[in-house]
Every structure is written in structure tokens, then in C-alpha cells.
Design a protein around this motif. Structure first.
Motif, PDB file in Angstrom:
ATOM      1  N   ILE A 294       0.833  -1.197   0.000  1.00 13.77           N
ATOM      2  CA  ILE A 294       0.000   0.000   0.000  1.00 13.77           C
ATOM      3  C   ILE A 294       0.869   1.249   0.000  1.00 13.77           C
ATOM      4  CG2 ILE A 294      -1.610   1.311   1.424  1.00 13.77           C
ATOM      5  CD1 ILE A 294      -2.707  -1.545   2.261  1.00 13.77           C
ATOM      6  N   VAL A 295       1.859   1.253   0.859  1.00  9.99           N
ATOM      7  CA  VAL A 295       2.757   2.404   0.926  1.00  9.99           C
ATOM      8  C   VAL A 295       3.447   2.606  -0.423  1.00  9.99           C
ATOM      9  CG1 VAL A 295       4.865   3.297   1.989  1.00  9.99           C
ATOM     10  CG2 VAL A 295       3.095   2.237   3.413  1.00  9.99           C
ATOM     11  N   ASN A 296       3.915   1.519  -0.988  1.00 14.04           N
ATOM     12  CA  ASN A 296       4.606   1.621  -2.276  1.00 14.04           C
ATOM     13  C   ASN A 296       3.724   2.237  -3.356  1.00 14.04           C
ATOM     14  OD1 ASN A 296       6.854   0.479  -1.160  1.00 14.04           O
ATOM     15  ND2 ASN A 296       6.374  -1.614  -1.874  1.00 14.04           N
ATOM     16  N   LYS A 297       2.476   1.793  -3.325  1.00 11.73           N
ATOM     17  CA  LYS A 297       1.542   2.302  -4.330  1.00 11.73           C
ATOM     18  C   LYS A 297       1.342   3.805  -4.169  1.00 11.73           C
ATOM     19  CE  LYS A 297      -2.632   0.519  -6.549  1.00 11.73           C
ATOM     20  NZ  LYS A 297      -3.738  -0.447  -6.332  1.00 11.73           N
ATOM     21  N   ILE A 298       1.163   4.220  -2.926  1.00  8.03           N
ATOM     22  CA  ILE A 298       0.992   5.652  -2.647  1.00  8.03           C
ATOM     23  C   ILE A 298       2.219   6.418  -3.127  1.00  8.03           C
ATOM     24  CG2 ILE A 298       0.786   7.406  -0.824  1.00  8.03           C
ATOM     25  CD1 ILE A 298      -1.712   5.915  -0.766  1.00  8.03           C
ATOM     26  N   GLU A 299       3.388   5.857  -2.834  1.00  9.13           N
ATOM     27  CA  GLU A 299       4.628   6.582  -3.160  1.00  9.13           C
ATOM     28  C   GLU A 299       4.838   6.733  -4.669  1.00  9.13           C
ATOM     29  OE1 GLU A 299       7.726   4.693  -0.821  1.00  9.13           O
ATOM     30  OE2 GLU A 299       7.443   6.253   0.714  1.00  9.13           O
ATOM     31  N   ARG A 300       4.144   5.906  -5.415  1.00 14.44           N
ATOM     32  CA  ARG A 300       4.279   6.021  -6.874  1.00 14.44           C
ATOM     33  C   ARG A 300       3.276   7.008  -7.495  1.00 14.44           C
ATOM     34  NH1 ARG A 300       4.973   0.464  -6.525  1.00 14.44           N
ATOM     35  NH2 ARG A 300       2.849   0.104  -7.211  1.00 14.44           N
ATOM     36  N   LEU A 301       2.398   7.565  -6.642  1.00 17.18           N
ATOM     37  CA  LEU A 301       1.386   8.490  -7.187  1.00 17.18           C
ATOM     38  C   LEU A 301       2.046   9.719  -7.820  1.00 17.18           C
ATOM     39  CD1 LEU A 301      -1.401   8.634  -4.416  1.00 17.18           C
ATOM     40  CD2 LEU A 301      -1.510   7.502  -6.656  1.00 17.18           C
ATOM     41  N   GLN A 302       1.389  10.242  -8.885  1.00 20.58           N
ATOM     42  CA  GLN A 302       1.925  11.439  -9.553  1.00 20.58           C
ATOM     43  C   GLN A 302       1.134  12.688  -9.164  1.00 20.58           C
ATOM     44  OE1 GLN A 302       4.588  11.240 -11.390  1.00 20.58           O
ATOM     45  NE2 GLN A 302       4.756   9.012 -11.602  1.00 20.58           N
ATOM     46  N   SER A 303      -0.124  12.455  -8.738  1.00 21.08           N
ATOM     47  CA  SER A 303      -0.939  13.613  -8.378  1.00 21.08           C
ATOM     48  C   SER A 303      -1.992  13.174  -7.373  1.00 21.08           C
ATOM     49  CB  SER A 303      -1.643  14.158  -9.626  1.00 21.08           C
ATOM     50  OG  SER A 303      -2.559  13.171 -10.074  1.00 21.08           O
ATOM     51  N   ILE A 304      -2.561  14.174  -6.698  1.00 19.48           N
ATOM     52  CA  ILE A 304      -3.571  13.868  -5.683  1.00 19.48           C
ATOM     53  C   ILE A 304      -4.960  13.964  -6.278  1.00 19.48           C
ATOM     54  CG2 ILE A 304      -4.616  14.593  -3.517  1.00 19.48           C
ATOM     55  CD1 ILE A 304      -1.999  15.657  -2.606  1.00 19.48           C
ATOM     56  N   ASP A 305      -5.689  12.868  -6.220  1.00 17.15           N
ATOM     57  CA  ASP A 305      -7.114  12.911  -6.538  1.00 17.15           C
ATOM     58  C   ASP A 305      -7.797  11.952  -5.587  1.00 17.15           C
ATOM     59  OD1 ASP A 305      -9.674  12.662  -7.334  1.00 17.15           O
ATOM     60  OD2 ASP A 305      -9.235  12.238  -9.442  1.00 17.15           O
ATOM     61  N   PHE A 306      -8.264  12.509  -4.455  1.00 17.93           N
ATOM     62  CA  PHE A 306      -8.789  11.649  -3.390  1.00 17.93           C
ATOM     63  C   PHE A 306      -9.945  10.787  -3.850  1.00 17.93           C
ATOM     64  CE2 PHE A 306      -6.543  14.698  -0.574  1.00 17.93           C
ATOM     65  CZ  PHE A 306      -5.739  13.767   0.072  1.00 17.93           C
ATOM     66  N   ASP A 307     -10.724  11.310  -4.807  1.00 19.16           N
ATOM     67  CA  ASP A 307     -11.858  10.507  -5.298  1.00 19.16           C
ATOM     68  C   ASP A 307     -11.380   9.236  -5.975  1.00 19.16           C
ATOM     69  OD1 ASP A 307     -13.869  12.184  -4.403  1.00 19.16           O
ATOM     70  OD2 ASP A 307     -13.572  13.529  -6.121  1.00 19.16           O
ATOM     71  N   GLU A 308     -10.148   9.252  -6.396  1.00 14.57           N
ATOM     72  CA  GLU A 308      -9.587   8.084  -7.051  1.00 14.57           C
ATOM     73  C   GLU A 308      -8.751   7.251  -6.069  1.00 14.57           C
ATOM     74  OE1 GLU A 308      -6.454   7.608 -10.519  1.00 14.57           O
ATOM     75  OE2 GLU A 308      -7.963   9.138 -10.993  1.00 14.57           O
ATOM     76  N   ILE A 309      -7.927   7.997  -5.320  1.00 17.59           N
ATOM     77  CA  ILE A 309      -7.004   7.326  -4.387  1.00 17.59           C
ATOM     78  C   ILE A 309      -7.741   6.513  -3.326  1.00 17.59           C
ATOM     79  CG2 ILE A 309      -5.270   7.688  -2.596  1.00 17.59           C
ATOM     80  CD1 ILE A 309      -4.470  10.266  -4.063  1.00 17.59           C
ATOM     81  N   LEU A 310      -8.699   7.137  -2.686  1.00 16.91           N
ATOM     82  CA  LEU A 310      -9.328   6.501  -1.526  1.00 16.91           C
ATOM     83  C   LEU A 310     -10.030   5.188  -1.858  1.00 16.91           C
ATOM     84  CD1 LEU A 310     -10.544   9.696   0.352  1.00 16.91           C
ATOM     85  CD2 LEU A 310      -8.756   8.100   1.081  1.00 16.91           C
ATOM     86  N   PRO A 311     -10.895   5.159  -2.883  1.00 14.87           N
ATOM     87  CA  PRO A 311     -11.534   3.856  -3.179  1.00 14.87           C
ATOM     88  C   PRO A 311     -10.506   2.788  -3.547  1.00 14.87           C
ATOM     89  CG  PRO A 311     -12.650   5.644  -4.330  1.00 14.87           C
ATOM     90  CD  PRO A 311     -11.401   6.222  -3.753  1.00 14.87           C
ATOM     91  N   ALA A 312      -9.498   3.183  -4.330  1.00 11.18           N
ATOM     92  CA  ALA A 312      -8.490   2.204  -4.736  1.00 11.18           C
ATOM     93  C   ALA A 312      -7.743   1.662  -3.528  1.00 11.18           C
ATOM     94  CB  ALA A 312      -7.520   2.844  -5.720  1.00 11.18           C
ATOM     95  N   MET A 313      -7.373   2.585  -2.651  1.00  9.71           N
ATOM     96  CA  MET A 313      -6.619   2.161  -1.470  1.00  9.71           C
ATOM     97  C   MET A 313      -7.484   1.278  -0.570  1.00  9.71           C
ATOM     98  SD  MET A 313      -4.424   4.518   1.170  1.00  9.71           S
ATOM     99  CE  MET A 313      -3.883   3.863   2.750  1.00  9.71           C
ATOM    100  N   LEU A 314      -8.742   1.664  -0.412  1.00  3.84           N
ATOM    101  CA  LEU A 314      -9.619   0.849   0.428  1.00  3.84           C
ATOM    102  C   LEU A 314      -9.724  -0.572  -0.137  1.00  3.84           C
ATOM    103  CD1 LEU A 314     -11.398   0.716   2.923  1.00  3.84           C
ATOM    104  CD2 LEU A 314     -13.329   1.518   1.559  1.00  3.84           C
ATOM    105  N   GLU A 315      -9.854  -0.650  -1.460  1.00  4.95           N
ATOM    106  CA  GLU A 315      -9.874  -1.972  -2.107  1.00  4.95           C
ATOM    107  C   GLU A 315      -8.640  -2.784  -1.716  1.00  4.95           C
ATOM    108  OE1 GLU A 315     -11.976  -3.558  -4.183  1.00  4.95           O
ATOM    109  OE2 GLU A 315     -13.460  -1.941  -4.158  1.00  4.95           O
ATOM    110  N   ASP A 316      -7.483  -2.112  -1.821  1.00 10.01           N
ATOM    111  CA  ASP A 316      -6.225  -2.797  -1.503  1.00 10.01           C
ATOM    112  C   ASP A 316      -6.192  -3.271  -0.051  1.00 10.01           C
ATOM    113  OD1 ASP A 316      -5.277  -2.464  -4.039  1.00 10.01           O
ATOM    114  OD2 ASP A 316      -4.103  -0.661  -3.589  1.00 10.01           O
ATOM    115  N   VAL A 317      -6.574  -2.365   0.831  1.00 13.51           N
ATOM    116  CA  VAL A 317      -6.512  -2.716   2.255  1.00 13.51           C
ATOM    117  C   VAL A 317      -7.419  -3.909   2.544  1.00 13.51           C
ATOM    118  CG1 VAL A 317      -7.004  -1.926   4.609  1.00 13.51           C
ATOM    119  CG2 VAL A 317      -5.876  -0.390   2.995  1.00 13.51           C
TER     120      VAL A 317
END
Lengths: 197, 197, 197, 197
Positions: D78-101
Motif C-alpha cells: 500500500i505504501v509503495n503504491k501511494i509513493e508512486r502516485l503522480q498527483s492527488i485525486d482523493f476521489d480516485e485514491i481513496l476507493p483504490a486504497m480501500l480496495e487494496d486494504v
DNA sequence: CATGAATGAGTTTTCATTCAT
DNA sequence: AATGAATGAAAACTCATTCAT
């Protein structure tokens, strides 16, 4: 209870297991199963308490193997001897067999008592005893038939004969009754058995 | 262990003691002495655990009195019947007595097992069993002599006869061996006993 | 395992049972269930090891009753307070409830950890925890509905709210993370909860 | 405890050590640390019990390394995925991350429980858990700042977000409460998280 | 290096007996 | 006398760790 028990393969381990069985044998025979604890068995066998549970599921597991040793010591010699017979001569067989039963009982009577005492409350002991009796009776009867014995109710007779011999042995070994003349009783018993067949 | 035990004189106390003995009888018979605890006995008897120690020195004390009850239940009826005989007719006496022994054994075999199992490890039980056998044998022999029996080795014969009857009863009650034809065995046993005297 | 367990009726006995539960509570909370032995519990309770088994089937039996005490200490005060509400004002209810949860958690967090830690390996603990959560959620939701709350997914919201409050309490109590500004976090949490309903 | 432990350099030895860790992982996850013994671990790893103590100081040493594996399995992706992000879009990040978790929790929840259960009684586990949370929070926060996030209390928010995601995952995995509508709950949770940032 | 047998202190649990009430 | 709660020593069994081979 331990999940798995170890099947010792090295000689030293086999010796150790046998020492535990022997120690159990002696203690069960002298003071009884319920009056023996695992620590005493371990001590007498010269091992730690823990190792006992590597070789046996539990205390009852020791008893079961002790019972096997008992069967080997007491019944097998007699059955083997019968199975080696070449001909039937009850006047010869019966006295010789009675001698054997008495002698073996003398060497193992404490164990006999100890084990017999558990038949009521420990099912596995009861089952083993019954299986042993069945086996002995069947083997002797089979041999007698193969040697030409052809009178009826052979199984009943063999069964009774074996039990009466044990009964007499028991009397001899304990010698509890001052008024009994054992040589005379022996003659009586042999007559009974002779008439039986 | 309690220093003094009470000899109950009032009826209520006697009842209480008897209830304890009865409870012990049933429990020892069904699950064995070592598998019974004093709380169970007290509960079954409807008394408190503490009061048990007013009537008995210890747990073994209950066993001893239970043994007396057993003797009264099992051996005394048979001995009494023999003692009332007016004449000797073994063809009549033996079958009748065998019936009695089997019947009484059927009702008490669990206790028989339980007690017998303790002979090895509990001296007092062993001693009582021996005394009981001595007594039964002596009484029967005495009666037979008084009725004119005059062949030799009477004590040995009576002793054997009683033991063989018990042995047969035991077989009948447990019926452990599928291959045994009990009616046939009974005939064989009666023949043996008939020839004995 | 003991056949029967005693239901103490005398006050002294009830006290004793409670002292055992208390001792268990403290020990389980401080060193954990698996690191506590019955002797320690008995000693702390000032009783003998034997008596523990008069009041509880086994060590797990103590745990179960400790869990009941925990539930009474931690959840019931909160549920009771909610049930006494006369009207809904989340701006008032939520901060007050959060205060309560934090305070109660502060007093019982060790037990919370200890119990929670057993949910994986001790089914009965898991079942009790689930039942407790179900109960708390149901009661709070029911009360809110009776007070006129009519938005959807109430059960999910209550469930989440309770869990988030516990989560925050946990953070406050352990204060493990140096970088966390707890008052700020509290404001954030309250905002979340306020938006939730 | 072994004085020295080996740092395996040969591939065969490294494999062996890893097999022990894996075996520990599975056993701790399924039956718990206290219900697993070293013999079981050794057996499952296909090594002797003795060799375990060449690679680990003691049983706890295995747990510590298992914990590291858990961290690598669950948090690092999860951390690795976050660290590879290029920009912040919480509407995209949050659902994806929740899926991962949720997905990672599904695969590792037993270990999560097992480890979490030890935080109370095993300090080293507690410390590692805290360090792990600190690390995750710090890395995510750092990344968000580098991508331009500039609202206050970022650490508190990230910390809370991660915990709430775990909380929700836990609910999903165990599915203990019949009354919960998980899709609806997911929407609620995502709304909460979205409002948070 | 590797094995797995061996150790023994520690754990849970039982129960004959005592004793406060 | 009677109760039944209480005791505590002893039993069966486990397991982390060591060590002979």
C-alpha cells in the motif's frame, strides 16, 4: 494428550521404551495401576517424566503395552507348546500344561491381578483380555481338531479347562487357605480335566 | 483421618450410615472404587460430605462395610440354604445351587468385579475375601459331614466347587465370548461338579 | 473438568467468587490470559487453588465471567446513558459519548486488549464480543429511531460510530505516536461523527 | 536460550530459515502463538527442532521475524503504491486504497489477529506495531505534502484514515454481524474519508 | 552442521480430609 | 450434630530448550 507418539527406531530408544514398560509392569503389579504415578514409572525406568509421553499417549497407553507383554509372557508359551504337539494324549498333556500354567502364573500373578482388576473400569483392558482368551481357546481347539479330536463342545471344554487351570494356579500362588491340601487339590483338578475331554 | 468414629444408635443415624454404604455400593459397583469420590457418595446418600467422616474413618472404611454387605447379599443366602438341607442328593443340590450362584452373581457381579479388583492393592479387601471364602467352605463342608458325607478331601472339593460355580456365573453374566454355547457349558459344568463329589 | 460447579449462596462465598473474578480480571489485564496461571489467580484472590474449581469449570470459565464484568463496566454505562436520552441533539450527544468512551476505555483498556487478543483463538470470547457489539448497536439504534431519527443505514452508522470512538479512545490511552496531536484529532473525529448522522 | 544465532549466508540455510518463518506464520495465524509449539513449527518447516535454535534465539524470535513478513505483506504494497502516485485525486485514491486494504486484509487477517493479540503481553510486538504505523503514516503524509497537500493536521488525518480502512476491512472479512449491509457501509466509509481530507 | 531424543520445571485439575459456622 | 466450603498436596500431562550423537 500428545498428538503423536514416537516410534523409537534407535536401539537406545527402543531400550528406553522397554524400560518404561518394564517399570510400569513392576509397579502396576506391586501396587496397582491407580496407586502408581507416571513420575514413579519414569524414575524406576531411569528416564524423565516428559519422555514417557513421547512413547505413550498417556498413562493408559503404558498399561496397554504392559498388557501385551503380560500376554506374551503368560499365554503365548502355553499356546506355542500346544501347537507343537504331534499327538493327543490327555494323560500327558494336561499335567504338563497345568505345571506350565502354575509356573507362569507364579511369575506373573501380581500382574494378572492388577490387570484383571481393571477389566471393570477400563474398557480397553477388558477388550484385550477377552480377545486374548478367544485367541487362546481358538488356537488350542484348532490344534486338537487337527490332531483328530472329535467330541462335541470342544470350545466350551477348552475354555473351561483353561479357566480352571488358572483358578487352581491362583490358589497355589496365593496359598491363602490354610486348610487346603494343594497336592490333593491338584490330583482332583487333573481328574476333572481328564474327565472333561 | 477422623480420630473417633461414631457408632450410631439412633435410628435416624443408622439409616444415614446405611444410606452411605448403599451409595458406596452402587458407585463402587458401577464405576469402581478409584473412580468414585466421597462427594459423590455423600450426594447419592443425601448427606453432607463432612458427616461421612463421622461414620467412617476414611474412604476405605466405606469400602470395608460395603464388602460386608456384598458378603451378606451373595454368599449368605447360599450358605443358609445349604445349612437348611435335610439330606444329601447332589443331583438335586448342585443344579439348584448353581442356579442360585448365577442369579446372585447376575445381581452383584459389578460389585464382585469392583471388590475383586482391589484385592491386589488393598490388603484389607484381600483379607476379607479370604475370610469369606474360608467361612463359606467351612460351613458347607461341616453341613455335608453332618449329613453323612465321608469321602476324603471334602474341603478341597467344596472350595473348588464354589469357585467353579462362580467362574461359570461370571461367564454367563458377561457373555463375552460369542463362540460359547452356555446351556451346553452348563451341562458340562454340572457333570464336572457331579463327578467331583 | 469438574462435573458440577457450585452456585454460591452465602454472602461470604459470593464475595469469594467475586474476588476470584477480580483477581482474574487484573491478571488477565496486566499479563494476559496465557501468562496467568490458576495458582496466581487463587493467591491474588486469597483463596486456595482448589476452591477456584468449585466456582468455575476451568480457567476458561473464569475468563468468561471476567468478560461479563468487562461488558458491564465498559458498555453498559454508555448504553444506559443513551437509553435515558429525551431528544436527539448530535452536537451534544456525540462529544459527551466520546468523553465517556475514552474515560471508560482508560480504566479498562488492558482488559480490552487481553480479551480482544483471545477472539482469534478462543471461540467463546469471540462469540461474546460479537453478541455484545450486536446488543450495543441494536439498543442505540432503537433508541434513536424512537426519538425520531429516520435517515437510512442507521445500524451501519451506529456500528461505525461506536468502533471509531473505540479506535480514538485506544489511541488516546496508549498515546503511542509522538506526532499525534490528540486534541486536534478529537475535533476531527467529532466532525466525522457529526457528518455521519 | 542459545548464546549465538547464526546469520545464514548459504542459500540452503536461508531457505531453511525462511521455511521456519513461513511455518510460524501459518501456525501463528491459524491457531495462535500460544497454541503453537516449536516442534510443530519445525515439523511444518521440514527441519529438526534443534535447528530452530540455530536461527532464532527462542520462540519469540520467530514471532518477531514473522511480524516483519506480515509488515512486508500487508503494509508495504500500500505504501509503495501511494509513493508512486503522480498527483492527488482523493476521489480516485481513496476507493483504490480501500480496495487494496480490504484485499490484503482478507489474505492476512488471521495473522493480523494473532499479532494484535500479542501487543498487550509481548512488548516487542507492541513496539514493532507502533513503529510500523508510524512509518506508514509518515511515508504517506510525506508523499501527500510533496504532491501539494497543504491542509492542517495531515498526520492525524492519515493515521485515522488508515485505521478506519483497517477497521472496515476487519468488518468485511469477519462478517460477524448479520444486520450490516457491507456495500452501504463501504459507501459511508468512503464518504467519511473523502470529507476527512 | 543437523538431528530428534531427552529434560524437568511448570500447568491445569482433582479429591480425601478438615473445620468454621 | 450437621453442613458444605475450603484446603493443599498430588496427579497427569506439556513444551521451550538443550545436548549427545
Amino acid at each position: 494428550m500428545a498428538d503423536v507418539i514416537r516410534m523409537p527406531k534407535q536401539q537406545r530408544a527402543i531400550d528406553k521404551k522397554n524400560r518404561i514398560i518394564e517399570a510400569g509392569y513392576e509397579l502396576f503389579a506391586t501396587v496397582g495401576y491407580f496407586n502408581t504415578n507416571t513420575e514413579q514409572i519414569a524414575k524406576k525406568a531411569g528416564v524423565s517424566t516428559g519422555i514417557v509421553y513421547s512413547y505413550f499417549h498417556d498413562k493408559l497407553g503404558i498399561l496397554v503395552e504392559v498388557l501385551d507383554v503380560y500376554a506374551d509372557n503368560v499365554f503365548m508359551p502355553i499356546v506355542n507348546k500346544i501347537e507343537r504337539l504331534q499327538s493327543i494324549d490327555f494323560d500327558e498333556i494336561l499335567p504338563a500344561m497345568l505345571e506350565d500354567v502354575v509356573r507362569l502364573h507364579k511369575n506373573n500373578h501380581q500382574m494378572h491381578e492388577a490387570l484383571h482388576s481393571l477389566t471393570a473400569s477400563v474398557p480397553v483392558v477388558n477388550d484385550k483380555f477377552i480377545a486374548l482368551q478367544d485367541d487362546v481357546t481358538a488356537k488350542i481347539a484348532k490344534k486338537l481338531i487337527s490332531l483328530g479330536y472329535d467330541k462335541p463342545n470342544l470350545l466350551e471344554k477348552v475354555h473351561l479347562a483353561v479357566e480352571i487351570m488358572q483358578l487352581f494356579s491362583h490358589e497355589c500362588v496365593f496359598d491363602n487357605h490354610a486348610y487346603i491340601d494343594y497336592p490333593a487339590m491338584k490330583t482332583i483338578v487333573l481328574n476333572m480335566l481328564r474327565n472333561l475331554f
